[in-house]
Design an enzyme around this catalytic site. Structure first.
Site, PDB file in Angstrom:
ATOM      1  N   SER A  40       0.839  -1.207   0.000  1.00 41.62           N
ATOM      2  CA  SER A  40       0.000   0.000   0.000  1.00 41.62           C
ATOM      3  C   SER A  40       0.868   1.248   0.000  1.00 41.62           C
ATOM      4  O   SER A  40       1.675   1.466   0.917  1.00 41.62           O
ATOM      5  CB  SER A  40      -0.899   0.013   1.238  1.00 41.62           C
ATOM      6  OG  SER A  40      -1.436   1.305   1.399  1.00 41.62           O
ATOM      7  N   HIS A  48      -1.114  -1.284  -4.279  1.00 39.89           N
ATOM      8  CA  HIS A  48      -2.402  -0.982  -3.628  1.00 39.89           C
ATOM      9  C   HIS A  48      -2.511   0.526  -3.410  1.00 39.89           C
ATOM     10  O   HIS A  48      -1.658   1.132  -2.751  1.00 39.89           O
ATOM     11  CB  HIS A  48      -2.446  -1.730  -2.293  1.00 39.89           C
ATOM     12  CG  HIS A  48      -3.728  -1.616  -1.534  1.00 39.89           C
ATOM     13  ND1 HIS A  48      -4.812  -2.443  -1.761  1.00 39.89           N
ATOM     14  CD2 HIS A  48      -4.109  -0.779  -0.539  1.00 39.89           C
ATOM     15  CE1 HIS A  48      -5.796  -2.135  -0.928  1.00 39.89           C
ATOM     16  NE2 HIS A  48      -5.391  -1.111  -0.183  1.00 39.89           N
ATOM     17  N   ASP A  50      -4.843   3.550  -2.003  1.00 41.21           N
ATOM     18  CA  ASP A  50      -5.969   3.852  -1.124  1.00 41.21           C
ATOM     19  C   ASP A  50      -6.553   5.219  -1.452  1.00 41.21           C
ATOM     20  O   ASP A  50      -5.917   6.239  -1.225  1.00 41.21           O
ATOM     21  CB  ASP A  50      -5.498   3.827   0.335  1.00 41.21           C
ATOM     22  CG  ASP A  50      -5.145   2.430   0.799  1.00 41.21           C
ATOM     23  OD1 ASP A  50      -6.041   1.565   0.781  1.00 41.21           O
ATOM     24  OD2 ASP A  50      -3.974   2.192   1.155  1.00 41.21           O
ATOM     25  N   MET A  64      -9.218   7.948  -0.534  1.00 41.94           N
ATOM     26  CA  MET A  64     -10.045   8.348   0.624  1.00 41.94           C
ATOM     27  C   MET A  64     -10.568   9.760   0.404  1.00 41.94           C
ATOM     28  O   MET A  64      -9.859  10.600  -0.155  1.00 41.94           O
ATOM     29  CB  MET A  64      -9.218   8.325   1.906  1.00 41.94           C
ATOM     30  CG  MET A  64      -8.528   7.006   2.182  1.00 41.94           C
ATOM     31  SD  MET A  64      -7.697   7.078   3.786  1.00 41.94           S
ATOM     32  CE  MET A  64      -6.796   5.530   3.756  1.00 41.94           C
ATOM     33  N   HIS A 124      -8.327   0.737  -3.923  1.00 40.90           N
ATOM     34  CA  HIS A 124      -9.219   0.489  -2.788  1.00 40.90           C
ATOM     35  C   HIS A 124      -9.949   1.795  -2.512  1.00 40.90           C
ATOM     36  O   HIS A 124      -9.356   2.738  -1.986  1.00 40.90           O
ATOM     37  CB  HIS A 124      -8.363   0.031  -1.584  1.00 40.90           C
ATOM     38  CG  HIS A 124      -9.120  -0.151  -0.326  1.00 40.90           C
ATOM     39  ND1 HIS A 124      -8.505  -0.271   0.904  1.00 40.90           N
ATOM     40  CD2 HIS A 124     -10.464  -0.254  -0.080  1.00 40.90           C
ATOM     41  CE1 HIS A 124      -9.421  -0.435   1.843  1.00 40.90           C
ATOM     42  NE2 HIS A 124     -10.613  -0.414   1.273  1.00 40.90           N
ATOM     43  N   MET A 156     -12.151   4.031  -0.584  1.00 36.35           N
ATOM     44  CA  MET A 156     -12.815   4.301   0.695  1.00 36.35           C
ATOM     45  C   MET A 156     -13.515   5.647   0.552  1.00 36.35           C
ATOM     46  O   MET A 156     -13.079   6.667   1.100  1.00 36.35           O
ATOM     47  CB  MET A 156     -11.767   4.322   1.818  1.00 36.35           C
ATOM     48  CG  MET A 156     -11.312   2.922   2.210  1.00 36.35           C
ATOM     49  SD  MET A 156      -9.725   2.938   3.058  1.00 36.35           S
ATOM     50  CE  MET A 156      -8.650   2.995   1.642  1.00 36.35           C
ATOM     51  N   MET A 202     -11.285  -6.002   5.820  1.00 32.29           N
ATOM     52  CA  MET A 202     -10.453  -5.026   6.527  1.00 32.29           C
ATOM     53  C   MET A 202     -10.081  -5.590   7.894  1.00 32.29           C
ATOM     54  O   MET A 202     -10.957  -6.026   8.651  1.00 32.29           O
ATOM     55  CB  MET A 202     -11.202  -3.699   6.715  1.00 32.29           C
ATOM     56  CG  MET A 202     -11.441  -2.888   5.454  1.00 32.29           C
ATOM     57  SD  MET A 202      -9.940  -2.473   4.535  1.00 32.29           S
ATOM     58  CE  MET A 202      -8.984  -1.555   5.753  1.00 32.29           C
ATOM     59  N   GLY A 235      -8.892   3.952   7.035  1.00 30.37           N
ATOM     60  CA  GLY A 235      -8.614   5.381   7.134  1.00 30.37           C
ATOM     61  C   GLY A 235      -7.140   5.714   7.307  1.00 30.37           C
ATOM     62  O   GLY A 235      -6.688   6.741   6.818  1.00 30.37           O
ATOM     63  N   ASP A 250      -6.342  -6.452   4.667  1.00 34.86           N
ATOM     64  CA  ASP A 250      -5.745  -5.117   4.598  1.00 34.86           C
ATOM     65  C   ASP A 250      -5.822  -4.457   5.971  1.00 34.86           C
ATOM     66  O   ASP A 250      -6.917  -4.263   6.507  1.00 34.86           O
ATOM     67  CB  ASP A 250      -6.523  -4.286   3.553  1.00 34.86           C
ATOM     68  CG  ASP A 250      -5.971  -2.884   3.370  1.00 34.86           C
ATOM     69  OD1 ASP A 250      -4.907  -2.564   3.934  1.00 34.86           O
ATOM     70  OD2 ASP A 250      -6.619  -2.100   2.636  1.00 34.86           O
ATOM     71  N   SER A 281       2.765  -0.086   6.064  1.00 40.89           N
ATOM     72  CA  SER A 281       3.923   0.273   6.883  1.00 40.89           C
ATOM     73  C   SER A 281       4.960  -0.854   6.938  1.00 40.89           C
ATOM     74  O   SER A 281       6.158  -0.579   6.980  1.00 40.89           O
ATOM     75  CB  SER A 281       3.477   0.688   8.287  1.00 40.89           C
ATOM     76  OG  SER A 281       2.525  -0.208   8.790  1.00 40.89           O
TER      77      SER A 281
HETATM   78  C1  DX5 Z   1      -6.151   1.615   5.612  1.00 42.97           C
HETATM   79  C2  DX5 Z   1      -5.747   1.241   4.213  1.00 42.97           C
HETATM   80  C3  DX5 Z   1      -4.595   0.320   4.144  1.00 42.97           C
HETATM   81  C4  DX5 Z   1      -3.337   0.837   4.805  1.00 42.97           C
HETATM   82  C5  DX5 Z   1      -2.698  -0.337   5.463  1.00 42.97           C
HETATM   83  O1  DX5 Z   1      -7.439   2.117   5.612  1.00 42.97           O
HETATM   84  O2  DX5 Z   1      -6.805   0.643   3.498  1.00 42.97           O
HETATM   85  O3  DX5 Z   1      -4.335  -0.106   2.812  1.00 42.97           O
HETATM   86  O4  DX5 Z   1      -2.423   1.416   3.940  1.00 42.97           O
HETATM   87  O5  DX5 Z   1      -1.586   0.096   6.147  1.00 42.97           O
HETATM   88  P1  DX5 Z   1      -0.823  -0.832   7.184  1.00 42.97           P
HETATM   89  O6  DX5 Z   1      -0.340  -2.024   6.422  1.00 42.97           O
HETATM   90  O7  DX5 Z   1       0.269   0.029   7.700  1.00 42.97           O
HETATM   91  O8  DX5 Z   1      -1.815  -1.216   8.256  1.00 42.97           O
HETATM   92 ZN    ZN Z   2      -6.314  -0.324   1.558  1.00 42.75          ZN
END
Ligand code: DX5
Ligand code: ZN
Length: 233
Positions: free
Chosen positions: A8, A32, A34, A36, A65, A67, A136, A141, A174, A197
């Site tokens: 991600s 990936h 994200d 948002m 993804h 959100m 999830m 977020g 995820d 991370s």
């Molecule tokens: C959170 C995202 C994830 C996020 C995961 O809402 O959808 O894709 O980047 O990050 P880590 O792996 O650090 O939990």
């Molecule tokens: Zn994600």
């Protein structure tokens, strides 16, 4: 299905996205992304123009993804732009069948995401419309949150559902996926792993992807669900 790793870029440096994508190429299977919108989740990241640019600068297939509120309106454009997968949230979509079909029609795989508190069973009848279920394992977020073990029974249930259905629906996890949690996820039935991370805080993100993959492959090889799936073939 072989193990797939989808790093991600939420945990990457947003001012250097092309380089950050290159850092996990070719180790990763997907990138990936994200999206948002400050409404569905309390954070704001990037949208279609940035995804379009990124698509021009990476050879990895892009795993979007979303959100966001109103994915019915916005999701098909990500597929039309060339994303390899577009995942929408069950909690946000109004017409899942129509929207999932529009994503597929535009040439992408269609994903359906469920928050930690959303039950999977009500979506069994939708499995034929879906290429991937995303469970999830944190509240969506933010990156860097702690993995929620309470999702594990649902992951096993989702794997059993997919087995019953007899189709190739991928199961993605995820949130909080790391060297400490990836084996548990693989054992319970996940086959696509998002890690933010755990990959981008590593000195060598490409190597982190390889190590996560090795762990997931080992756990998958010993998992009861893998044996059931291969016996059924
Ligand atoms: C959170 C995202 C994830 C996020 C995961 O809402 O959808 O894709 O980047 O990050 P880590 O792996 O650090 O939990
Ligand atoms: Zn994600």
């Amino acid at each position: 299905m072989a193990v797939q790793i989808s790093p991600s870029i939420l945990s990457a440096d947003f001012a250097r996205l092309a380089d950050e994508a290159a850092a996990v190429t070719p180790a990763a299977d997907w990138l990936h992304v994200d999206v948002m919108d400050y409404h569905f989740v309390p954070n704001l990241t990037l949208g279609l123009p940035v995804v379009e640019s990124l698509l021009r600068h990476t050879s990895l297939p892009v795993d979007c993804h979303l959100m966001i509120d109103d994915p019915d309106q916005w999701a098909p454009s990500y597929a039309e732009a060339g994303a390899g997968n577009v995942t929408i949230h069950a909690e946000a979509v109004k017409a899942p069948v129509r929207t999932l079909r529009e994503i597929r029609k535009a040439g992408a795989r269609a994903g359906l995401a469920l928050n930690p508190g959303t039950a999977v069973q009500p979506y069994e009848d939708l499995l034929g419309e879906v290429d991937m279920l995303l469970l999830m394992t944190v509240e969506p977020g933010f990156g860097g949150q702690k993995f929620l073990d309470l999702v594990m029974p649902k992951l096993r249930q989702a794997r059993a559902m997919v087995e019953r259905h007899g189709t190739e629906v991928w199961l993605q996890v995820d949130g909080g996926v790391s060297d400490e949690t990836i084996e548990r996820c693989a054992d319970a039935g996940a086959d696509v792993f998002v890690a933010g991370s755990a990959v981008y805080s590593a000195d060598d993100p490409g190597r982190a992807v390889q190590e996560l993959r090795a762990q997931a492959e080992k756990a998958t090889a010993h998992a009861a669900w893998t044996k059931r799936t291969s016996d059924a073939r």
